[in-house]
Design a protein around this motif. Structure first.
Motif, PDB file in Angstrom:
ATOM      1  N   ASP A  64       0.820  -1.217   0.000  1.00 22.06           N
ATOM      2  CA  ASP A  64       0.000   0.000   0.000  1.00 22.06           C
ATOM      3  C   ASP A  64       0.854   1.267   0.000  1.00 22.06           C
ATOM      4  O   ASP A  64       0.336   2.379   0.071  1.00 22.06           O
ATOM      5  N   SER A  65       2.194   1.107  -0.077  1.00 21.77           N
ATOM      6  CA  SER A  65       3.154   2.216  -0.154  1.00 21.77           C
ATOM      7  C   SER A  65       3.328   2.969   1.159  1.00 21.77           C
ATOM      8  O   SER A  65       3.824   4.089   1.173  1.00 21.77           O
ATOM      9  N   PHE A  66       2.933   2.368   2.254  1.00 23.15           N
ATOM     10  CA  PHE A  66       3.135   2.986   3.559  1.00 23.15           C
ATOM     11  C   PHE A  66       4.070   2.125   4.400  1.00 23.15           C
ATOM     12  O   PHE A  66       4.096   0.897   4.273  1.00 23.15           O
ATOM     13  N   ILE A  67       4.842   2.805   5.256  1.00 17.93           N
ATOM     14  CA  ILE A  67       5.642   2.136   6.277  1.00 17.93           C
ATOM     15  C   ILE A  67       5.022   2.477   7.627  1.00 17.93           C
ATOM     16  O   ILE A  67       4.840   3.658   7.946  1.00 17.93           O
ATOM     17  N   ARG A  68       4.697   1.457   8.387  1.00 18.68           N
ATOM     18  CA  ARG A  68       4.147   1.682   9.731  1.00 18.68           C
ATOM     19  C   ARG A  68       5.244   1.417  10.750  1.00 18.68           C
ATOM     20  O   ARG A  68       5.850   0.343  10.775  1.00 18.68           O
ATOM     21  N   VAL A  69       5.527   2.414  11.589  1.00 20.05           N
ATOM     22  CA  VAL A  69       6.490   2.281  12.673  1.00 20.05           C
ATOM     23  C   VAL A  69       5.705   2.117  13.968  1.00 20.05           C
ATOM     24  O   VAL A  69       4.787   2.901  14.238  1.00 20.05           O
ATOM     25  N   THR A 118       3.736   6.952  10.598  1.00 22.85           N
ATOM     26  CA  THR A 118       3.402   6.362   9.308  1.00 22.85           C
ATOM     27  C   THR A 118       4.163   7.125   8.235  1.00 22.85           C
ATOM     28  O   THR A 118       4.000   8.338   8.088  1.00 22.85           O
ATOM     29  N   LEU A 119       5.030   6.419   7.531  1.00 21.71           N
ATOM     30  CA  LEU A 119       5.862   7.036   6.510  1.00 21.71           C
ATOM     31  C   LEU A 119       5.260   6.720   5.153  1.00 21.71           C
ATOM     32  O   LEU A 119       4.980   5.556   4.845  1.00 21.71           O
ATOM     33  N   GLU A 120       5.060   7.766   4.364  1.00 24.83           N
ATOM     34  CA  GLU A 120       4.379   7.586   3.088  1.00 24.83           C
ATOM     35  C   GLU A 120       5.365   7.672   1.932  1.00 24.83           C
ATOM     36  O   GLU A 120       6.245   8.521   1.904  1.00 24.83           O
ATOM     37  N   ALA A 121       5.208   6.767   0.972  1.00 19.33           N
ATOM     38  CA  ALA A 121       6.005   6.789  -0.257  1.00 19.33           C
ATOM     39  C   ALA A 121       5.062   6.560  -1.430  1.00 19.33           C
ATOM     40  O   ALA A 121       4.029   5.915  -1.274  1.00 19.33           O
ATOM     41  N   PRO A 122       5.387   7.095  -2.595  1.00 20.86           N
ATOM     42  CA  PRO A 122       4.521   6.891  -3.759  1.00 20.86           C
ATOM     43  C   PRO A 122       4.361   5.412  -4.092  1.00 20.86           C
ATOM     44  O   PRO A 122       5.100   4.572  -3.566  1.00 20.86           O
ATOM     45  N   PRO A 123       3.420   5.061  -4.939  1.00 20.76           N
ATOM     46  CA  PRO A 123       3.167   3.637  -5.250  1.00 20.76           C
ATOM     47  C   PRO A 123       4.430   2.891  -5.644  1.00 20.76           C
ATOM     48  O   PRO A 123       5.254   3.391  -6.397  1.00 20.76           O
TER      49      PRO A 123
END
Length: 321
Positions: free
Chosen positions: A82-87, A98-103
């Motif tokens: 889903d292009s997210f990193i959950r810490v 929650t770190l967001e990155a493009p698709p």
């Protein structure tokens, strides 16, 4: 050296398990095994019993493809399609960031040895993203250059970055790409140093030797495991034995062995003094996506442990001696 099967947990997740990492022990508890699955959850497991510590942790909208544990043992991260990193906090499961990155910009990730930076393989962005773990802000994006004389890449797939690894001294970062190229960076200077040659297919996993910051091991779809001098830019050894893609590699803490997982459904143990596979484990009935040696620490625990996870939804635990 040898592996002995200790325990396997069938249906550990509802779908394929693609990621596994050990969470280091703290003063309050032993090391735990962290797994991530295409069922969109992460789970924590007790180190010898392989019993769940808590119910599955949700927080992603698509499958989890990578997990990483902070060296303190208090924090972990999971990345998803889903292009997210959950810490999140290991003991409370509370979300920290929650770190967001493009698709498709998140594939593999790893905390540096001091725990100050989270390095993330940036997928189709052809870069490695560095996140500061005190603020959870993106501090740097290291672009991965194409090798000199490389064939034109009309699809763009060759720039897709799949894997990252920190040297044990935290000074260098290596990343592997879809086209088989491996780039090495000087992190302090945010400087690309050189490429390591030899693979021509996706490099899905890599790890530095815990006892020699020069030595890098890589796992590739070409069925080979390579051993590089990452500073001298030389291929030290090429090990073969798997009959299909090598999806994961990890190094034993004593630096004497590596373990690999493959789409040929096996886990192999390799003696580095002989540079050959000395044992093949066939616990899994589908591709083995991740292998991980347990870090030291914790009372009453044998040091030598290896875990493997698979598309067959199972986890296997082995004694390494």
């Amino acid at each position: 050296m040898k592996l002995a099967g200790l325990k396997s947990v069938e249906n550990a997740h509802d779908e394929s398990i693609w990621a596994a990492a050990w969470v280091p022990a703290t003063e309050a508890r032993p090391a735990l095994l962290l797994t991530g699955s295409l069922d969109e959850t992460v789970r924590l497991w007790r180190p010898d019993e392989l019993t769940p510590v808590a119910p599955p942790s949700k927080g992603h909208a698509l499958g989890v493809v990578s997990v990483a544990a902070h060296p303190s043992g208090a924090v972990a991260a999971s990345s998803s399609l889903d292009s997210f990193i959950r810490v999140f906090d290991i003991d409370s499961n509370a979300s920290i960031a929650t770190l967001e990155a493009p698709p498709s910009e998140v594939w593999s990730m790893q905390f540096d040895p001091k725990g100050t930076i989270l390095a993330v393989a940036g997928g189709g962005s052809a870069s490695v993203k560095l996140w500061d773990t005190s603020s959870w802000q993106l501090v740097c994006s290291l672009p991965v250059p194409r090798p000199e004389g490389a064939r034109p890449d009309k699809t763009g797939s060759g720039k897709f970055v799949l894997s990252v690894a920190w040297s044990p001294d935290g000074k260098k970062l290596a990343c592997g790409s879809m086209d088989g190229t491996i780039a090495v960076f000087d992190v302090a200077r945010s400087k690309f140093l050189h490429h390591l040659d030899g693979h021509y297919m996706p490099v899905r996993s890599m790890v530095f030797s815990p006892v020699d910051p020069r030595v890098l091991f890589t796992a590739c779809d070409d069925t080979h495991v390579h051993m590089y001098d990452a500073e001298g830019k030389s291929l030290v050894g090429a090990m073969s034995g798997h009959t299909s893609w090598v999806l994961s590699v990890d190094a034993s803490l004593d630096g004497a062995a590596i373990a690999t997982g493959s789409s040929d459904r096996t886990v192999k143990l390799w003696d580095l003094s002989m540079r050959t596979a000395v044992q093949t484990m066939t616990n899994h009935s589908d591709q083995v996506w991740s292998v991980a040696f347990r870090p030291p620490g914790g009372t009453g625990l044998r040091v030598g442990r290896l875990a493997s996870v698979s598309d067959d939804k199972s986890i296997s635990l082995y004694d390494y001696s």
